[in-house]
Design a protein around this motif. Sequence first.
Motif, PDB file in Angstrom:
ATOM      1  N   SER A  72       0.819  -1.216   0.000  1.00 16.33           N
ATOM      2  CA  SER A  72       0.000   0.000   0.000  1.00 16.33           C
ATOM      3  C   SER A  72       0.855   1.269   0.000  1.00 16.33           C
ATOM      4  O   SER A  72       0.560   2.228  -0.729  1.00 16.33           O
TER       5      SER A  72
ATOM      6  N   ASP B  18       0.990   4.213  -3.058  1.00 11.50           N
ATOM      7  CA  ASP B  18       0.744   5.646  -2.906  1.00 11.50           C
ATOM      8  C   ASP B  18       1.907   6.471  -3.447  1.00 11.50           C
ATOM      9  O   ASP B  18       1.698   7.503  -4.095  1.00 11.50           O
TER      10      ASP B  18
ATOM     11  N   GLN C 235       1.748   9.079  -6.635  1.00 12.53           N
ATOM     12  CA  GLN C 235       2.164  10.474  -6.486  1.00 12.53           C
ATOM     13  C   GLN C 235       3.277  10.835  -7.470  1.00 12.53           C
ATOM     14  O   GLN C 235       3.281  11.920  -8.058  1.00 12.53           O
TER      15      GLN C 235
ATOM     16  N   ARG D 235      -6.570  -0.678  -6.086  1.00  8.89           N
ATOM     17  CA  ARG D 235      -5.641  -0.738  -4.960  1.00  8.89           C
ATOM     18  C   ARG D 235      -5.552  -2.135  -4.346  1.00  8.89           C
ATOM     19  O   ARG D 235      -4.474  -2.576  -3.935  1.00  8.89           O
TER      20      ARG D 235
END
Length: 470
Positions: free
Chosen positions: A265, A269, A273, A303
Amino acid sequence: MAFVQQDSLVDLIRSSRGVVVVDHRGLGAEDMEDGARRAAAYLRARGVCRGDGVVLVDDGGGAELLMTLLGAWWLGARAMIVAATDDAREVDSAVAATDASVVVRGQPTGQGSEVAYRSVLTGSQPLTAAPECGPSDVALDIATSGTTGTRKYVSFTHGALLANVTGIAKRLSLTRQDRLYTPLPMSIAGVIGMLLLPGMLAGSSIHLGRLGGVRIAQSHRQLEATRPTLVYGVPYMYELLSGQSRSVDFDGLRWLICSSAPLPSSTFDRVWQRFGVPPRSSYCLAEAGTVTLNTSDDLEVVRNTVGEPLDGTTIRTEPADSASAGRIVVSGPSCGLGYRTGGQVDLFPSGEVWTRDLGMLERGLLTVAGRVDDVIQVAGTNVDLAHVRSVIGRCPGLGEFALVAADHGRLGRVPVLLVVAGTMSTTVRDVLHFCRTALRDVEVPREVRVVTEIPRTATGKARLREEYGR
């Protein structure tokens, strides 16, 4: 977009309007066909016939390797691409397992069966005969990673690979306007099966960086020059790229594909980004090619799952001992035939691939939950190493790590944590404190070893069985 049905991978390449950019050289269908005819003529003069094996070592020019691969296919021969390595046993093992009659490499060692790519492509006039391969001929022998057991070799026919690459191109809606990029070496099966061949089918431009290992971190220059619409990679690659501070404009990027394993996870992220689009996990097997691709518009699905099976591929789960998830079983036209040993192929029973992976199916979406091998018994209690790994990954300041199982005289198999020294911004004491707070007693690593590096395969998987008794 509809794609024309082909009888072989050679037909796919010959009819393609795509371009492969490798080693600063652009190759269209005519260039590759000319090289393939020359390679086929040379290999035939060396006695290579339909059904014979050819080992290609990824230590020379990428264009030369690609055209030699096509030359082997032209004759109906099967090929295996081996990573460049200083360990001669890797090549010897591939030759023995695939019963290869010729080894082609950039720098031959002088052994009798080894020849140079330069000789293959300049030593003969182009073959004038038509291609001899068909859907049922074996095109590739693909090696498993060997990280969880003895390395095996899986045989794929032209028909199986065509079914797989067609499914990939359709699912991703690839077109002639797409620019596909990977920094990975060509010895990674996905570079051929998930990037090059689908791209050629769609008429896209395919950019092969051929870096691999820690050199993947240097690929930002290639990314800037290519400005891809699709990037293909593996977790270790995205981990390296997401940690860079260099600013790059990725305008036009549609797909970030991650195979081999789902991203943690925190890495998910950071990658999102860094690149501006969420990474998409796919479920890929050495035994079955690309099984799923996640192209959902639902962020939670992106996800938490590896998506839906490709068209024609079937997935089911079977009960597994000591696990809440089921054992993943895959079948369909894109699966390999079976494991090859020398001149024989041990076919997968009923054409099904029984994996060592655990997963859950819900609404047609697959979630990978770990491996059968990840469930160990510590002092008689089941411990899921995938869960432990996930929790430890949230430890502040931990850096690069790997979790393995090692023998313990009294407790059986126990978790052991390996941490790379130069990546830590915390202490071993704090790491253990975090583990004792977040995990059950039996799940806490019995030891934290600070190491200079973690040995990895070309795809970045931790290669730990021999070193740490996994």
